[in-house]
Design a protein around this motif. Structure first.
Motif, PDB file in Angstrom:
ATOM      1  N   CYS A 164       0.844  -1.200   0.000  1.00  0.00           N
ATOM      2  CA  CYS A 164       0.000   0.000   0.000  1.00  0.00           C
ATOM      3  C   CYS A 164       0.881   1.252   0.000  1.00  0.00           C
ATOM      4  O   CYS A 164       0.631   2.202  -0.736  1.00  0.00           O
ATOM      5  N   ALA A 165       1.903   1.215   0.838  1.00  0.00           N
ATOM      6  CA  ALA A 165       2.785   2.382   0.974  1.00  0.00           C
ATOM      7  C   ALA A 165       3.680   2.540  -0.246  1.00  0.00           C
ATOM      8  O   ALA A 165       4.068   3.653  -0.608  1.00  0.00           O
ATOM      9  N   ALA A 166       4.023   1.429  -0.897  1.00  0.00           N
ATOM     10  CA  ALA A 166       4.981   1.477  -2.001  1.00  0.00           C
ATOM     11  C   ALA A 166       4.322   1.718  -3.355  1.00  0.00           C
ATOM     12  O   ALA A 166       5.003   2.086  -4.313  1.00  0.00           O
ATOM     13  N   LEU A 167       3.006   1.527  -3.436  1.00  0.00           N
ATOM     14  CA  LEU A 167       2.327   1.590  -4.739  1.00  0.00           C
ATOM     15  C   LEU A 167       2.624   2.881  -5.505  1.00  0.00           C
ATOM     16  O   LEU A 167       3.024   2.849  -6.675  1.00  0.00           O
ATOM     17  N   ALA A 168       2.431   4.012  -4.845  1.00  0.00           N
ATOM     18  CA  ALA A 168       2.638   5.293  -5.530  1.00  0.00           C
ATOM     19  C   ALA A 168       4.075   5.416  -6.031  1.00  0.00           C
ATOM     20  O   ALA A 168       4.322   5.958  -7.112  1.00  0.00           O
ATOM     21  N   TRP A 169       5.018   4.905  -5.258  1.00  0.00           N
ATOM     22  CA  TRP A 169       6.442   5.027  -5.615  1.00  0.00           C
ATOM     23  C   TRP A 169       6.798   4.134  -6.790  1.00  0.00           C
ATOM     24  O   TRP A 169       7.562   4.536  -7.674  1.00  0.00           O
ATOM     25  N   HIS A 170       6.270   2.905  -6.778  1.00  0.00           N
ATOM     26  CA  HIS A 170       6.512   2.028  -7.935  1.00  0.00           C
ATOM     27  C   HIS A 170       5.917   2.646  -9.198  1.00  0.00           C
ATOM     28  O   HIS A 170       6.499   2.568 -10.281  1.00  0.00           O
ATOM     29  N   THR A 171       4.760   3.257  -9.046  1.00  0.00           N
ATOM     30  CA  THR A 171       4.098   3.899 -10.179  1.00  0.00           C
ATOM     31  C   THR A 171       4.905   5.101 -10.650  1.00  0.00           C
ATOM     32  O   THR A 171       5.068   5.324 -11.855  1.00  0.00           O
ATOM     33  N   LEU A 172       5.440   5.847  -9.700  1.00  0.00           N
ATOM     34  CA  LEU A 172       6.311   6.980 -10.023  1.00  0.00           C
ATOM     35  C   LEU A 172       7.515   6.525 -10.843  1.00  0.00           C
ATOM     36  O   LEU A 172       7.862   7.123 -11.867  1.00  0.00           O
ATOM     37  N   LYS A 173       8.144   5.455 -10.390  1.00  0.00           N
ATOM     38  CA  LYS A 173       9.350   4.955 -11.056  1.00  0.00           C
ATOM     39  C   LYS A 173       9.029   4.571 -12.509  1.00  0.00           C
ATOM     40  O   LYS A 173       9.776   4.905 -13.431  1.00  0.00           O
ATOM     41  N   ALA A 174       7.898   3.885 -12.683  1.00  0.00           N
ATOM     42  CA  ALA A 174       7.499   3.476 -14.031  1.00  0.00           C
ATOM     43  C   ALA A 174       7.224   4.692 -14.910  1.00  0.00           C
ATOM     44  O   ALA A 174       7.555   4.714 -16.096  1.00  0.00           O
ATOM     45  N   ALA A 175       6.622   5.723 -14.312  1.00  0.00           N
ATOM     46  CA  ALA A 175       6.333   6.950 -15.063  1.00  0.00           C
ATOM     47  C   ALA A 175       7.636   7.627 -15.494  1.00  0.00           C
ATOM     48  O   ALA A 175       7.774   8.063 -16.634  1.00  0.00           O
TER      49      ALA A 175
END
Ligand code: ZN
Length: 167
Positions: free
Chosen positions: A136-147
């Protein structure tokens, strides 16, 4: 529970109730969807990246308070920073929430110490005690990295299942 832990919980609650930078970013030149099927968290990250610097960041989404607060604080943390700094922040944040490797067996004081220069993001240090919430906490960050990397496939915290007949 220490006072600091209570403070951290308040920070997370505040950001989940009143997420910062919430909304689509019309001037974004990077956009990525992320999903955490285990919890039902969804997020879309918007970035305006110029000359290797994250000029603007925003997100929309829905999910648990951890995922919403994480996306909110992430957008605040990366704005105005270079892409390299944002990625470095992700690595340190990831170490913090997974409790590894620097935190393995470390005392609470040590964990809090490590989180100190992460600023508000240190509020997530308690998450490492709840493995189900790490995604839950990492989702936004993984998405950021992919972006940032310009990936085209949406991010999921789970491997694609064999259902649906992917070749
Ligand atoms: Zn969640």
């Amino acid at each position: 529970m220490s006072d600091l832990r209570e403070l951290y919980q308040e920070v997370i609650l505040d950001h989940s109730k009143r997420p910062r930078n919430f909304g689509e970013l019309p001037e974004a030149n990077r956009q990525m969807d992320g999903r955490n099927p285990l919890c039902g968290d969804k997020t879309t990250i918007y970035l305006k990246v110029e000359d290797g610097v994250v000029r603007e960041a925003g997100f929309v989404g829905s999910g648990c308070s951890i995922s919403m607060a994480s996306a909110s604080m992430m957008t605040e943390a990366i704005k105005g920073h270079t892409v390299e700094e944002a990625e470095a922040l992700f690595r340190r944040f990831h170490d913090l929430i997974t409790g590894s490797p620097m935190n393995a067996g470390a005392s609470e004081d040590r964990v809090l110490e490590q989180g100190r220069d992460l600023g508000k993001l240190a509020a997530f240090s308690g998450v490492c005690e709840y493995p189900a919430r790490v995604k839950c906490a990492a989702l936004a960050w993984h998405t950021l990295k992919a972006a940032i990397e310009g990936q085209t496939d949406a991010v999921t915290t789970e491997k694609p299942s064999s259902e649906g007949g992917r070749p």
